[in-house]
Each structure stands twice: as structure tokens, then as C-alpha cells.
Design an enzyme around this catalytic site. Structure first.
Site, PDB file in Angstrom:
ATOM      1  N   GLY A  37      20.132  29.866  22.454  1.00 56.61           N
ATOM      2  CA  GLY A  37      20.977  30.247  24.064  1.00 56.61           C
ATOM      3  C   GLY A  37      20.646  31.968  24.238  1.00 56.61           C
ATOM      4  N   ASP A  52      26.142  32.283  12.987  1.00 59.38           N
ATOM      5  CA  ASP A  52      25.583  31.199  12.224  1.00 59.38           C
ATOM      6  C   ASP A  52      26.678  29.720  12.207  1.00 59.38           C
ATOM      7  OD1 ASP A  52      24.109  29.368  11.525  1.00 59.38           O
ATOM      8  OD2 ASP A  52      24.029  29.846  10.194  1.00 59.38           O
ATOM      9  N   TYR A 139      17.697  14.604  13.713  1.00 58.82           N
ATOM     10  CA  TYR A 139      18.101  14.556  14.488  1.00 58.82           C
ATOM     11  C   TYR A 139      19.883  13.630  14.802  1.00 58.82           C
ATOM     12  CZ  TYR A 139      19.612  16.185  19.312  1.00 58.82           C
ATOM     13  OH  TYR A 139      20.667  16.479  20.500  1.00 58.82           O
ATOM     14  N   GLU A 269       7.465   6.146  20.243  1.00 60.17           N
ATOM     15  CA  GLU A 269       8.290   6.105  21.304  1.00 60.17           C
ATOM     16  C   GLU A 269       9.251   5.416  21.520  1.00 60.17           C
ATOM     17  OE1 GLU A 269       8.654   8.946  25.451  1.00 60.17           O
ATOM     18  OE2 GLU A 269       7.202   7.735  25.595  1.00 60.17           O
TER      19      GLU A 269
HETATM   20  N1  LIG Z   1      20.584  18.522  26.527  1.00 60.96           N
HETATM   21  C1  LIG Z   1      20.165  17.411  26.133  1.00 60.96           C
HETATM   22  O1  LIG Z   1      20.332  16.523  26.816  1.00 60.96           O
HETATM   23  C2  LIG Z   1      21.180  16.820  24.955  1.00 60.96           C
HETATM   24  C3  LIG Z   1      21.580  15.425  24.869  1.00 60.96           C
HETATM   25  C4  LIG Z   1      22.213  15.295  23.391  1.00 60.96           C
HETATM   26  C5  LIG Z   1      23.393  16.102  23.073  1.00 60.96           C
HETATM   27  N2  LIG Z   1      22.657  17.919  23.194  1.00 60.96           N
HETATM   28  C6  LIG Z   1      23.550  18.306  22.543  1.00 60.96           C
HETATM   29  O2  LIG Z   1      24.179  18.988  23.232  1.00 60.96           O
HETATM   30  C7  LIG Z   1      24.711  21.243  22.543  1.00 60.96           C
HETATM   31  C8  LIG Z   1      24.386  22.170  23.437  1.00 60.96           C
HETATM   32  O3  LIG Z   1      22.498  21.754  23.918  1.00 60.96           O
HETATM   33  P1  LIG Z   1      21.891  22.688  25.178  1.00 60.96           P
HETATM   34  O4  LIG Z   1      21.289  21.088  25.286  1.00 60.96           O
HETATM   35  O5  LIG Z   1      22.895  22.729  25.671  1.00 60.96           O
HETATM   36  O6  LIG Z   1      21.437  23.045  24.221  1.00 60.96           O
HETATM   37  P2  LIG Z   1      21.137  24.489  23.825  1.00 60.96           P
HETATM   38  O7  LIG Z   1      19.639  24.737  22.845  1.00 60.96           O
HETATM   39  O8  LIG Z   1      20.601  24.759  24.914  1.00 60.96           O
HETATM   40  O9  LIG Z   1      22.329  25.381  23.392  1.00 60.96           O
HETATM   41  C9  LIG Z   1      21.991  25.247  21.707  1.00 60.96           C
HETATM   42  C10 LIG Z   1      23.396  26.864  21.320  1.00 60.96           C
HETATM   43  O10 LIG Z   1      23.803  26.663  19.643  1.00 60.96           O
HETATM   44  C11 LIG Z   1      22.907  27.822  19.338  1.00 60.96           C
HETATM   45  N3  LIG Z   1      22.848  27.468  18.616  1.00 60.96           N
HETATM   46  C12 LIG Z   1      21.965  26.944  17.475  1.00 60.96           C
HETATM   47  N4  LIG Z   1      21.778  27.061  16.524  1.00 60.96           N
HETATM   48  C13 LIG Z   1      22.980  27.732  15.867  1.00 60.96           C
HETATM   49  C14 LIG Z   1      23.529  28.442  14.517  1.00 60.96           C
HETATM   50  N5  LIG Z   1      22.891  27.866  13.611  1.00 60.96           N
HETATM   51  N6  LIG Z   1      24.325  29.363  14.949  1.00 60.96           N
HETATM   52  C15 LIG Z   1      25.169  29.277  15.908  1.00 60.96           C
HETATM   53  N7  LIG Z   1      24.924  29.129  17.475  1.00 60.96           N
HETATM   54  C16 LIG Z   1      23.231  28.428  17.565  1.00 60.96           C
HETATM   55  C17 LIG Z   1      21.737  28.016  20.616  1.00 60.96           C
HETATM   56  O11 LIG Z   1      21.626  29.660  20.103  1.00 60.96           O
HETATM   57  C18 LIG Z   1      22.068  27.415  22.319  1.00 60.96           C
HETATM   58  O12 LIG Z   1      22.814  28.713  22.757  1.00 60.96           O
HETATM   59  C19 LIG Z   1      24.463  20.252  20.833  1.00 60.96           C
HETATM   60  O13 LIG Z   1      24.510  20.101  20.164  1.00 60.96           O
HETATM   61  C20 LIG Z   1      22.825  19.325  21.456  1.00 60.96           C
HETATM   62  O14 LIG Z   1      22.744  18.672  20.122  1.00 60.96           O
HETATM   63  C21 LIG Z   1      22.225  18.052  24.568  1.00 60.96           C
END
Ligand SMILES: NC(=O)c1ccc[n+]([C@@H]2O[C@H](COP(=O)([O-])OP(=O)(O)OC[C@H]3O[C@@H](n4cnc5c(N)ncnc54)[C@H](O)[C@@H]3O)[C@@H](O)[C@H]2O)c1
Length: 316
Positions: A37, A52, A139, A269
Site C-alpha cells: 500500500g 504489522d 493463500y 490454472e
Molecule cells: N484484489 C482482489 O482481487 C482480491 C480478491 C480477493 C480477496 N482480496 C483480499 O482483499 C484484501 C485487500 O486486497 P487489495 O487488493 O486491496 O490488496 P493490496 O495489496 O492493495 O492491499 C493490502 C494492504 O495490506 C497491507 N499489508 C500487507 N501486509 C501487511 C501486514 N503484515 N501488516 C499491515 N498491513 C499489511 C499492504 O501494505 C496493503 O496496503 C486482502 O485481504 C486480499 O487478500 C483481494
């Protein structure tokens, strides 16, 4: 006016949620380690606690005085999970447990991101919540574990929760430079720059692409629907789109002739994956998702504006 904690609030989905909460007059605190992020994704007025999500003391501190928590922080990459199984598990399941544990003192509601990855390869489409979960990645297994622990949080500790199984989310602020980005941001990034795109295999594999605006609406409704029964809902459109169709739609949004190359298919896949949105429609009151073509135009406009941060005005 309420105060909400968003873990992962500097990320793609979390930052759109933060904008929506601020717009409706709520206050937002973010816990994020900025690993994927960015601070630029936050509007002024959001308090950022850098650290974290798997650090229990920090999560307890972040949870002080809030009315509810949206838990989105995760290492959102199947590939990284394959390489660093234990390290991603610490964040993806350990982080969820740290959040649920911190929520139990005040019995705060927690809405958390699960994923369509919990389903693995299914024979029956569209996939409903009642399908047996059979994750094929660590995951997906950690997301399923998060759902199981949410059930424990409700049954044993009085913590209301709501889990949302996002399918393939897309929209502005999804970083096309990241190797873990979704196919839409990669295609948009390359085609908007006049570069060819490579499809793995024949391109007939289908996915369910849901706009981030719909995901934000689901998160907000999830906070109202959180309960001790720990409900879980698909967040999807119910419309399958093949990767080949997607490439053509992206080319149209970019106003370019598609330059599509085919590479070898990816081993293992999943061929078909699209969800059934009926339960979420009924229980969360979600209307129609933004159409793929309209959403793609948003992404291309955002890219052409130079990929700005939270002040981009692209949150729907
Ligand atoms: N984007 C998709 O298509 C999708 C699909 C299914 C699920 N998700 C879930 O939605 C959520 C958000 O995903 P996103 O696409 O915005 O991803 P993203 O990587 O943009 O956002 C994740 C955020 O979590 C922060 N982060 C990671 N590890 C961390 C830690 N140890 N401590 C604190 N912060 C931490 C990152 O810096 C980032 O800001 C996640 O849980 C992801 O698994 C996303």
C-alpha cells in the site's frame, strides 16, 4: 459519526473504503505496514498507524476507541504464498486472529476480506457459498482459516463478524507495475502504453471481474450484517468473462487495436470461475455492479491521469 479501523487501508480496496467512509462523515484509522500500500492512497483526515497486523499489541492499540474494524491487510498474492508459505501464513491467518482477538474485549464487529480462492476448482458454475471449499493455494487455505476463526470468534467470544469472498476485484489504484497485480490492471497498463499483452494459454479461461465500487458497498453493508453466526458472502457479478474477451474490452477502453500474444498455459490454472451473487444481493442489499466496460474506462482514465493517489476522484 463513527470511528472505524481499516487494516490494509493504504492498499487498493482499503483506500477506496476509507474514501467512502470519510465521504459519509465517519472517521477512519488505518493500520498498514505499507508493504504494497501507499500513503498517497489516503485522503488527509485518515490517521495512519504504521506496522504489522500480526503484532497483537499494535492491533490492540489500533482497536482502541473504534466502533468496528474492516480487516483487509493481507499478502494478497497466491504466488508469494507458494514461495513463502509460513511467512504469508503468519500475516494472512495470524493477522486475522490478532484482529479477532483484539476485537473480543469490546465485542467489536469485524468485517474481513476472504476470497474466491477458498473454492479452488469447482465443477458447478456459478459458484454459490454452499459449494464445498477446497482451496488449492496456501493463500486460499488461510482465507478459509480466517472464516473458521471468525466462526470461533462469534461462538466462543461474542465477536460479530461478516466475511466477504471477493472474486477478481478491479478499479483505479490497482498497481499495474506489481507482478502480483490482477490481469485487468496489467492489461490496462500495457495497452494504455501501446504495448502488447500476453495471454497464458488460449484465453478461454473465465473469471468474474467485480468493480471496487461494488466491493466497497459490500464492505459497508457487511458492517450492518455482522453477527455471531459469522455469515460469509460472495462478492461478484455472476458474469463470466474470458481473458480473451477481457483483452478486447480493455483495448476498446484504451481506444487501441488489440495486440494479443499467447504464451504457454499456466500449470494448474483454474479454467472457469464465476460466482453466484444472489445471497449477497438478498442479505446485503447489493444492486447491480458497475458494468465491466464502464469500470475499465475508469481504470484507463486513472492511468492516463498519471495514477494519482486518493485525491484521484475515481472512487465510485
Ligand atoms: N484484489 C482482489 O482481487 C482480491 C480478491 C480477493 C480477496 N482480496 C483480499 O482483499 C484484501 C485487500 O486486497 P487489495 O487488493 O486491496 O490488496 P493490496 O495489496 O492493495 O492491499 C493490502 C494492504 O495490506 C497491507 N499489508 C500487507 N501486509 C501487511 C501486514 N503484515 N501488516 C499491515 N498491513 C499489511 C499492504 O501494505 C496493503 O496496503 C486482502 O485481504 C486480499 O487478500 C483481494
Amino acid at each position: 459519526m463513527a470511528l472505524f479501523l481499516i487494516t490494509g487501508g493504504c492498499g487498493f480496496i482499503g483506500s477506496h473504503l476509507a474514501t467512502a467512509l470519510l465521504r459519509r462523515g465517519d472517521q477512519v484509522r488505518v493500520l498498514d505496514d505499507l508493504s504494497t500500500g501507499s500513503r498517497a492512497n489516503l485522503l488527509p483526515g485518515c490517521a495512519l498507524l504504521e506496522g504489522d497486523v500480526a503484532d497483537p499489541a499494535l492491533v490492540r492499540q489500533a482497536m482502541e476507541g473504534v466502533d468496528g474494524c474492516f480487516h483487509l491487510a493481507a499478502i494478497a498474492s497466491v504466488e508469494l504464498g507458494m514461495r513463502d508459505w509460513l511467512g504469508t501464513h503468519r500475516v494472512n491467518l495470524g493477522g486475522t486472529i490478532a484482529v479477532l482477538d483484539a476485537a473480543r474485549a469490546a465485542k467489536l464487529p469485524v468485517v474481513y476480506a476472504s476470497s474466491a480462492a477458498v473454492y479452488g476448482d469447482q465443477a458447478v458454475m456459478p459458484i454459490a457459498e454452499s459449494a464445498a471449499a477446497r482451496p488449492l493455494s496456501s493463500y486460499g487455505a488461510d482465507k478459509l482459516g480466517s472464516e473458521q476463526h471468525a466462526r470461533v470468534a462469534g461462538a466462543a467470544h461474542g465477536v460479530p463478524t461478516c466475511g466477504l469472498r471477493f472474486f477478481n476485484v478491479f478499479g483505479p489504484r490497482q498497481d499495474p507495475r506489481s507482478p502480483y497485480s490482477g490481469v485487468i490492471s496489467i492489461f490496462c497498463g500495457r495497452m494504455a502504453a501501446g504495448q502488447p499483452v500476453t495471454i497464458h494459454g488460449d484465453g478461454r479461461q473465465t473469471r468474474d471481474f467485480v468493480h471496487v465500487g461494488q466491493v466497497v458497498r459490500a464492505l459497508l453493508a457487511g458492517m450492518e450484517a455482522a453477527s455471531l453466526e459469522a455469515p460469509v458472502f460472495n462478492v461478484c457479478t455472476g458474469r463470466p468473462t474470458s481473458v480473451l474477451e477481457l483483452a478486447h474490452a480493455v483495448a476498446a477502453a484504451c481506444g487501441v487495436a488489440p495486440d494479443i500474444r499467447h504464451g504457454p498455459g499456466r500449470e494448474g490454472e483454474i479454467r472457469e470461475s464465476y460466482g453466484n451473487p444472489a445471497l449477497a444481493g438478498e442479505r446485503l442489499g447489493l444492486g447491480e455492479a458497475v458494468a465491466l466496460e464502464d469500470g475499465l474506462r475508469d481504470v484507463v482514465a486513472w492511468l492516463r491521469a498519471g495514477s494519482p493517489g486518493a485525491a484521484d476522484g475515481f472512487s465510485r
